[in-house]
Design an enzyme around this catalytic site. Structure first.
Site, short mmCIF file in Angstrom:
data_model
loop_
_atom_site.label_atom_id
_atom_site.label_comp_id
_atom_site.label_asym_id
_atom_site.label_seq_id
_atom_site.Cartn_x
_atom_site.Cartn_y
_atom_site.Cartn_z
N LYS A 228 42.10 82.24 41.49
CA LYS A 228 43.64 82.31 42.07
C LYS A 228 44.31 82.65 40.92
O LYS A 228 44.40 82.15 39.83
CB LYS A 228 43.85 81.20 42.65
CG LYS A 228 43.01 80.74 43.81
CD LYS A 228 43.12 81.51 45.03
CE LYS A 228 44.39 81.03 45.86
NZ LYS A 228 44.38 81.80 47.16
N GLU B 207 59.33 79.15 47.36
CA GLU B 207 58.99 79.20 48.65
C GLU B 207 59.75 78.51 49.48
O GLU B 207 60.22 77.34 48.92
CB GLU B 207 57.34 78.99 48.73
CG GLU B 207 56.53 79.65 48.14
CD GLU B 207 55.09 79.21 48.44
OE1 GLU B 207 54.08 80.08 48.24
OE2 GLU B 207 54.93 77.83 48.51
N CYS C 179 47.09 76.75 52.11
CA CYS C 179 48.52 77.12 51.63
C CYS C 179 48.58 78.57 51.46
O CYS C 179 47.79 79.14 50.70
CB CYS C 179 48.88 76.26 50.29
SG CYS C 179 48.08 74.69 49.85
#
Length: 283
Positions: A126, A200, A138
């Site tokens: 990731k 976010e 997520c």
């Protein structure tokens, strides 16, 4: 078209290809014809570092594809849609800091019938926060009709169903869209490694289902179900730096601010009493 030729196309043409290639992956809970025929928000391009940056040469091929193909939904701090940009550009700290890029996201908390919470450890490939432990799933709703539906957070719930399949192999039938409860929203910013980070507006989705899990190794390194007490022990270990254990910043914010009181509602079957979708918690 070869993979190498993609990097020679203009940026807007690349985005067009990415959007068309993803159009078949839709989990709309109702026919698109039933959606209000309002015009989608105007495209706003926020260009960042080019995908051919030599510093990205070691990026995993799957993660590179997702960073390029996925178009996140850009919003302001009231969650009003402004447009879209690539996952790559949305996660560059230089864009987050200089242009205040903010995108819509979601965090799923899936409990089994014993009221244990399913956690995942993010894959070591990731780009942001590799190998950290976090909540069940997520990710981001994408800039497509089925995931832009505002009513009852349906677009976000459609996206959650899609990503539970992508990341954990949980089939749609095991996580019906109507079974997700959107409890609240939070806004946060978190750097990852200097170059990458998160900014976010995160929808917090809870669901209680017994499911079959088949993790995708490109996304998930490990999984575990934890009780409330086991999670508290996990947090203590992370705080003490034991076993190199780390928690994602968004998960830790939920744990510290909401999770334990919401877990009470999970066990009592009263999640509806905890819903507050009017407030955007700035953490």
């Amino acid at each position: 078209m070869s993979a190498s030729s993609l990097f020679n196309l203009p940026l807007i043409r690349l985005r067009s290809l990415a959007l068309s290639s993803s159009s078949s992956f839709r989990f709309a809970h109702r026919p698109l014809s039933s959606i209000s025929p309002r015009k989608l928000p105007t495209f706003r391009a926020f260009s960042g570092t080019a995908m051919t940056d030599t510093k990205d040469a070691g990026m995993d091929a799957v993660q590179r594809r997702l960073m390029f193909e996925d178009e996140c939904i850009l919003v302001d701090e009231t969650d009003r849609v402004l447009g879209h940009d690539s996952k790559y550009n949305c996660h560059l700290m230089e864009n987050i800091e200089a242009k205040n890029l903010l995108h819509r996201a979601f965090s799923v908390f899936l409990f089994n019938s014993k009221y244990e919470l399913l956690l995942q450890q993010r894959s070591n490939t990731k780009v942001t926060f590799p190998l950290v432990w976090t909540n069940t799933c997520c990710s981001h709703p994408l800039y497509r009709e089925s995931e832009l539906i505002q009513e009852n957070a349906l677009g976000v719930r459609n996206a959650a169903q899609r990503k539970l399949l992508d990341e954990l192999g949980i089939v749609a039938e095991d996580v019906p869209v109507d079974e997700f409860t959107a409890l609240g929203r939070m806004l946060y910013k978190a750097p990852s490694d200097g170059k990458w980070g998160e900014h976010e507006l995160d929808y917090l989705l809870f669901i209680v289902r017994d499911v079959k899990v088949q993790p995708n190794p490109d996304e998930v390194a490990d999984i575990k179900y934890v009780s409330r007490e086991e999670l508290k022990e996990l947090v203590k270990k992370a705080d003490a730096g034991e076993e190199g254990l780390k928690l994602s910043p968004w998960f830790r914010l939920v744990v510290d601010n909401f999770l334990m009181k919401w877990w009470d509602h999970v066990e009592k079957g009263t999640l509806g009493e905890a819903i507050d979708m009017k407030t955007i918690h700035k953490l």
